[in-house]
Design an enzyme around this catalytic site. Structure first.
Site, PDB file in Angstrom:
ATOM      1  N   GLU A 272       0.848  -1.195   0.000  1.00 41.49           N
ATOM      2  CA  GLU A 272       0.000   0.000   0.000  1.00 41.49           C
ATOM      3  C   GLU A 272       0.880   1.241   0.000  1.00 41.49           C
ATOM      4  O   GLU A 272       2.021   1.190   0.447  1.00 41.49           O
ATOM      5  CB  GLU A 272      -0.860   0.041   1.279  1.00 41.49           C
ATOM      6  CG  GLU A 272      -1.854  -1.072   1.376  1.00 41.49           C
ATOM      7  CD  GLU A 272      -2.620  -1.023   2.697  1.00 41.49           C
ATOM      8  OE1 GLU A 272      -2.766   0.060   3.279  1.00 41.49           O
ATOM      9  OE2 GLU A 272      -3.057  -2.092   3.130  1.00 41.49           O
ATOM     10  N   LYS A 274       2.385   4.403   1.546  1.00 45.36           N
ATOM     11  CA  LYS A 274       2.549   4.870   2.923  1.00 45.36           C
ATOM     12  C   LYS A 274       2.364   6.387   2.883  1.00 45.36           C
ATOM     13  O   LYS A 274       3.241   7.123   2.414  1.00 45.36           O
ATOM     14  CB  LYS A 274       3.929   4.504   3.478  1.00 45.36           C
ATOM     15  CG  LYS A 274       4.092   4.934   4.922  1.00 45.36           C
ATOM     16  CD  LYS A 274       5.452   4.583   5.468  1.00 45.36           C
ATOM     17  CE  LYS A 274       5.520   4.789   6.971  1.00 45.36           C
ATOM     18  NZ  LYS A 274       5.168   6.127   7.422  1.00 45.36           N
ATOM     19  N   ARG A 279      -2.026   9.420  11.865  1.00 46.05           N
ATOM     20  CA  ARG A 279      -2.930   8.293  12.035  1.00 46.05           C
ATOM     21  C   ARG A 279      -4.231   8.741  12.678  1.00 46.05           C
ATOM     22  O   ARG A 279      -4.226   9.580  13.587  1.00 46.05           O
ATOM     23  CB  ARG A 279      -2.262   7.257  12.926  1.00 46.05           C
ATOM     24  CG  ARG A 279      -2.939   5.908  12.847  1.00 46.05           C
ATOM     25  CD  ARG A 279      -1.912   4.874  12.781  1.00 46.05           C
ATOM     26  NE  ARG A 279      -2.437   3.542  12.717  1.00 46.05           N
ATOM     27  CZ  ARG A 279      -1.665   2.476  12.784  1.00 46.05           C
ATOM     28  NH1 ARG A 279      -0.363   2.613  12.949  1.00 46.05           N
ATOM     29  NH2 ARG A 279      -2.177   1.280  12.697  1.00 46.05           N
ATOM     30  N   ARG A 294      -2.967   8.522  17.132  1.00 47.37           N
ATOM     31  CA  ARG A 294      -2.212   7.313  17.488  1.00 47.37           C
ATOM     32  C   ARG A 294      -1.846   7.317  18.966  1.00 47.37           C
ATOM     33  O   ARG A 294      -1.556   6.293  19.538  1.00 47.37           O
ATOM     34  CB  ARG A 294      -0.985   7.141  16.602  1.00 47.37           C
ATOM     35  CG  ARG A 294       0.069   8.192  16.783  1.00 47.37           C
ATOM     36  CD  ARG A 294       1.131   8.056  15.717  1.00 47.37           C
ATOM     37  NE  ARG A 294       2.158   7.104  16.091  1.00 47.37           N
ATOM     38  CZ  ARG A 294       2.976   6.527  15.221  1.00 47.37           C
ATOM     39  NH1 ARG A 294       2.849   6.769  13.938  1.00 47.37           N
ATOM     40  NH2 ARG A 294       3.916   5.721  15.616  1.00 47.37           N
ATOM     41  N   GLU A 324      -5.101   6.919   7.732  1.00 41.96           N
ATOM     42  CA  GLU A 324      -4.111   7.994   7.729  1.00 41.96           C
ATOM     43  C   GLU A 324      -4.801   9.227   7.127  1.00 41.96           C
ATOM     44  O   GLU A 324      -5.353   9.159   6.029  1.00 41.96           O
ATOM     45  CB  GLU A 324      -2.903   7.573   6.875  1.00 41.96           C
ATOM     46  CG  GLU A 324      -1.743   8.533   6.913  1.00 41.96           C
ATOM     47  CD  GLU A 324      -0.817   8.342   8.115  1.00 41.96           C
ATOM     48  OE1 GLU A 324      -1.135   7.546   9.024  1.00 41.96           O
ATOM     49  OE2 GLU A 324       0.226   9.020   8.138  1.00 41.96           O
ATOM     50  N   PHE A 365      -7.020   2.244   5.766  1.00 42.50           N
ATOM     51  CA  PHE A 365      -6.248   1.047   5.400  1.00 42.50           C
ATOM     52  C   PHE A 365      -6.605  -0.202   6.197  1.00 42.50           C
ATOM     53  O   PHE A 365      -6.083  -1.275   5.934  1.00 42.50           O
ATOM     54  CB  PHE A 365      -4.744   1.322   5.443  1.00 42.50           C
ATOM     55  CG  PHE A 365      -4.222   1.869   6.739  1.00 42.50           C
ATOM     56  CD1 PHE A 365      -4.021   1.042   7.832  1.00 42.50           C
ATOM     57  CD2 PHE A 365      -3.902   3.215   6.851  1.00 42.50           C
ATOM     58  CE1 PHE A 365      -3.534   1.545   9.018  1.00 42.50           C
ATOM     59  CE2 PHE A 365      -3.417   3.730   8.036  1.00 42.50           C
ATOM     60  CZ  PHE A 365      -3.233   2.890   9.127  1.00 42.50           C
ATOM     61  N   ARG A 441       4.643  -3.813  17.536  1.00 46.76           N
ATOM     62  CA  ARG A 441       5.378  -3.475  16.314  1.00 46.76           C
ATOM     63  C   ARG A 441       5.630  -4.810  15.622  1.00 46.76           C
ATOM     64  O   ARG A 441       6.527  -5.553  16.008  1.00 46.76           O
ATOM     65  CB  ARG A 441       6.688  -2.777  16.676  1.00 46.76           C
ATOM     66  CG  ARG A 441       7.341  -2.060  15.520  1.00 46.76           C
ATOM     67  CD  ARG A 441       8.507  -1.215  15.993  1.00 46.76           C
ATOM     68  NE  ARG A 441       8.109   0.060  16.569  1.00 46.76           N
ATOM     69  CZ  ARG A 441       7.703   1.115  15.864  1.00 46.76           C
ATOM     70  NH1 ARG A 441       7.646   1.044  14.544  1.00 46.76           N
ATOM     71  NH2 ARG A 441       7.354   2.236  16.464  1.00 46.76           N
ATOM     72  N   LYS A 447       7.310  -1.215   6.921  1.00 48.04           N
ATOM     73  CA  LYS A 447       7.357   0.000   6.100  1.00 48.04           C
ATOM     74  C   LYS A 447       8.656   0.033   5.310  1.00 48.04           C
ATOM     75  O   LYS A 447       9.698  -0.394   5.816  1.00 48.04           O
ATOM     76  CB  LYS A 447       7.223   1.242   6.977  1.00 48.04           C
ATOM     77  CG  LYS A 447       8.257   1.347   8.051  1.00 48.04           C
ATOM     78  CD  LYS A 447       7.907   2.435   9.053  1.00 48.04           C
ATOM     79  CE  LYS A 447       8.807   2.300  10.267  1.00 48.04           C
ATOM     80  NZ  LYS A 447       8.343   3.019  11.424  1.00 48.04           N
TER      81      LYS A 447
HETATM   82  P1  AMP Z   1       6.158   5.262  11.010  1.00 45.61           P
HETATM   83  O1  AMP Z   1       5.362   6.402  11.541  1.00 45.61           O
HETATM   84  O2  AMP Z   1       7.286   5.667  10.119  1.00 45.61           O
HETATM   85  O3  AMP Z   1       6.520   4.263  12.095  1.00 45.61           O
HETATM   86  O4  AMP Z   1       5.184   4.436  10.037  1.00 45.61           O
HETATM   87  C1  AMP Z   1       3.987   3.874  10.452  1.00 45.61           C
HETATM   88  C2  AMP Z   1       2.849   4.844  10.221  1.00 45.61           C
HETATM   89  O5  AMP Z   1       2.602   4.997   8.833  1.00 45.61           O
HETATM   90  C3  AMP Z   1       1.538   4.394  10.771  1.00 45.61           C
HETATM   91  O6  AMP Z   1       1.428   4.669  12.137  1.00 45.61           O
HETATM   92  C4  AMP Z   1       0.528   5.193   9.951  1.00 45.61           C
HETATM   93  O7  AMP Z   1       0.260   6.417  10.613  1.00 45.61           O
HETATM   94  C5  AMP Z   1       1.286   5.518   8.675  1.00 45.61           C
HETATM   95  N1  AMP Z   1       0.704   4.948   7.447  1.00 45.61           N
HETATM   96  C6  AMP Z   1       0.604   5.620   6.271  1.00 45.61           C
HETATM   97  N2  AMP Z   1       0.061   4.845   5.321  1.00 45.61           N
HETATM   98  C7  AMP Z   1      -0.209   3.643   5.883  1.00 45.61           C
HETATM   99  C8  AMP Z   1      -0.784   2.423   5.394  1.00 45.61           C
HETATM  100  N3  AMP Z   1      -1.172   2.290   4.127  1.00 45.61           N
HETATM  101  N4  AMP Z   1      -0.881   1.381   6.279  1.00 45.61           N
HETATM  102  C9  AMP Z   1      -0.474   1.511   7.552  1.00 45.61           C
HETATM  103  N5  AMP Z   1       0.070   2.645   8.066  1.00 45.61           N
HETATM  104  C10 AMP Z   1       0.208   3.697   7.244  1.00 45.61           C
END
Ligand code: AMP
Length: 587
Positions: A272, A274, A279, A294, A324, A365, A441, A447
């Site tokens: 998907e 990102k 969130r 979040r 998101e 998502f 996690r 990601k």
């Molecule tokens: P990070 O903040 O770098 O740890 O990445 C995880 C975050 O990406 C999640 O907490 C979401 O807020 C965001 N996110 C954006 N797009 C997506 C998606 N398609 N699926 C899940 N999380 C996503």
């Protein structure tokens, strides 16, 4: 129950870093706690006066703490501060100075857990004229009655810095040991659990899972403990997700390339976009829509446009959506970077104006609840099908996230390039059979974003500036999150902040004001701060380095912004640093 009983447990927990030993200490203790005190005890064990979703804070600064110790001990604030400098820990100073006075006056009445808890709960409500004085006196009175090391743990609790290492998993296991009679034998000498046979091991795993599942649904260990004690696994099984009560969000691990991400989650994988937003957990319960961040803050008031979009375009009567929220430019329709819309989270006035200026598209998502049915334990691919049936795609209002399923790395990479070209951060790789694990996690959601871009790190220490920068904190020691949830230093940064308010970006003055309430100790120009404020940093390179606790250092770090949407618990992890470091070395 006396507060001193709790203090004995704090001491035992602090004396060991071994998880099983902590579990043992906790489970023995929990069995002695009367049911009507369980809730308070569980919160206090983790240094809290409110449950995690309750955003009230005690608002007690170290300056106030100095005053409270002075009042309780009858010493001057100057003496307390000097003693603090010498001892390095204000809690120890409280024990020393207040203890000295008590010896002289022979106060013997011991504090109760109830008294401490109820007093702490009153602090946030003390506002307005004379409130500082009232707060100080209230805490001084508690300190005056604490025995042994009580004053130290009390002060740490008041300052919200009590960390005796009771992680979620430890508390979960302790509740299992205390109330569900698992057939295990904890061998303290070997620090190991012994099982009679494989089936008792399986039974034990089922019991911990029952506690975990109950916690995942209600997000409240106090409720879980009371339920386990009263009704065992049968009662735990009845704890269900409730619309209106937020659940912890599932977090992703990180890989450096699409290939590694896809390998990690298994082929075929879902990919998907990102999105670069923030969130949102959206609960729809008939005509009532509730939105959480979040960090589980209720931000429904700030997003009437999202509420309208959900009401209009989500076909289900009841559901829980994981999303998101992404900002876009009203004129060009292009996605905007996160910082543009972050102000919408905090703004409590002129909301209508702001929603026009900074419009939002909700990218959904995941779906975790639908028409009375919990979907947490349903494979991701099936949840996705339900999601697509539930959300009508209306671009610039609400859409299902961009999604493909593939086992071809080449196709995955093409999708990744398209994601970046469209202004997204990267892609998420998700296992089709992955279950939703609140608060974890997980390795089945990974990601992938360009490495060596940025890190979110928490400030743990700083230095007062000199010359024209005097009065400001200028050099900041930052830390990532270690494997045990501890904070490990990884570098020092001063670049990127501005001196003048007129310049674009964050100023030294603003950061100093943000950090001031969190100062824990001072030694000359060096200060230690409570890990609270998160910086997003850019850097040139990661180096292996013995100078910092993480084993790594950042070359040429630069502050990009303050991530006030981010909990210190959610910063860049040591594992992510490792991945980025190894990728950079081409390994
Ligand atoms: P990070 O903040 O770098 O740890 O990445 C995880 C975050 O990406 C999640 O907490 C979401 O807020 C965001 N996110 C954006 N797009 C997506 C998606 N398609 N699926 C899940 N999380 C996503």
């Amino acid at each position: 129950m006396h507060y001193s009983d709790l203090v004995t447990v704090y001491e035992a927990l602090e004396a060991t870093s071994k998880r099983l030993e902590k579990t043992h200490v906790l489970s023995e203790f929990l069995q002695t706690v009367p049911e009507n005190e369980l809730e308070k005890v569980i919160l206090l064990l983790r240094g809290r006066a409110f449950p995690p979703w309750d955003k009230r804070t005690l608002g007690f600064s170290s300056k106030l703490a100095v005053k409270a110790v002075a009042v309780a001990s009858g010493e001057s604030e100057k003496t307390v501060t000097e003693s603090w400098k010498k001892e390095g820990d204000l809690g120890k100073v409280a024990v020393l100075l207040v203890g000295k006075k008590k010896q002289a006056t022979l106060v013997s009445q011991d504090l109760t857990v109830r008294e401490v808890f109820e007093t702490l709960q009153k602090l946030p409500g003390m506002e307005g004229l004379g409130s500082t004085d009232r707060k100080t006196k209230t805490i001084a009175a508690l300190l005056g009655h604490a025995t042994g090391n009580g004053a130290m743990f009390l002060l740490r609790t008041v300052l919200e810095t009590l960390r005796v290492g009771v992680a979620d998993g430890t508390l979960r296991d302790a509740i299992t040991w205390a109330y569900l009679q698992p057939q295990i034998n904890y061998n303290m000498e070997k620090n190991d659990i012994e099982f009679a046979d494989d089936s008792s091991r399986e039974d034990y795993n089922k019991l911990t899972e029952a506690v975990q599942k109950a916690y995942d649904r209600c997000n409240d260990f106090s409720h879980v403990a009371v339920t386990a004690k009263e009704g065992g696994t049968a009662a735990l099984g009845k704890i269900a997700l409730e619309l209106g009560t937020p659940i912890r969000v599932m977090l992703a691990q990180r890989e450096a390339t699409v290939e590694a991400g896809m390998a990690r989650v298994g082929a075929p994988a879902a990919l998907e976009y990102k999105y670069d937003g923030f969130r949102m957990q959206v609960h729809k319960d008939g005509s009532k829509v509730t939105i959480f961040t979040r960090r589980l803050e209720n931000v429904t008031m700030q997003f009437p446009d999202v509420v309208d979009a959900v009401k209009a375009h989500v076909t289900a009567k009841t559901c829980l959506l994981d999303c998101e929220a992404v900002g876009y430019d009203a004129a060009t329709g292009k996605y905007t970077a996160f910082q543009q819309i972050s102000q919408r989270i905090r703004r409590k006035y002129d909301i209508d104006k702001l929603k026009k200026k900074l419009p939002i598209e909700l990218n959904v998502f995941d779906i975790l609840y639908l028409e009375g049915e919990e979907l947490l334990d349903m494979p991701f691919s099936e949840r996705r099908k339900k999601l697509e049936k539930t959300v009508k795609n209306v671009p610039k209002a609400i859409v299902c996230s961009s999604y493909i399923v593939t086992d071809s790395v080449a196709e995955g990479e093409k999708f990744y390039k398209a994601a970046l070209a469209a202004g997204n951060e990267g892609v998420m790789c998700k296992a089709l059979d992955g279950l939703y694990k609140p608060g974890s996690r997980v390795g089945h959601m990974v990601k992938v974003k360009p490495v060596l871009d940025t890190m979110d790190l928490v400030v743990v220490a700083a230095e007062w500036g000199e010359g024209k920068r005097s009065g400001w904190l200028t050099s900041f020691t930052v830390a990532c999150k270690g494997d045990e949830g501890d904070f490990l230093t990884i570098g020092k940064v001063g670049t990127g902040l501005k001196e003048l308010e007129q310049e674009d970006g964050v100023t030294f003055n603003q950061v100093t004001e943000l950090l001031k309430p969190h100062l824990l100790s001072e030694d000359g120009r060096d200060v230690v701060v409570k890990p609270q404020i998160v910086f997003e940093l850019a850097f040139e390179e990661i180096q292996a380095s013995p100078s910092y606790e993480s084993g790594y250092a950042l070359r040429f770090p630069r502050v990009l912004r303050v991530r006030d949407d981010r909990d210190p618990e959610e910063i860049t992890t040591l594992e992510e640093v490792r991945v980025a470091y190894e990728h950079q070395r081409g390994r």
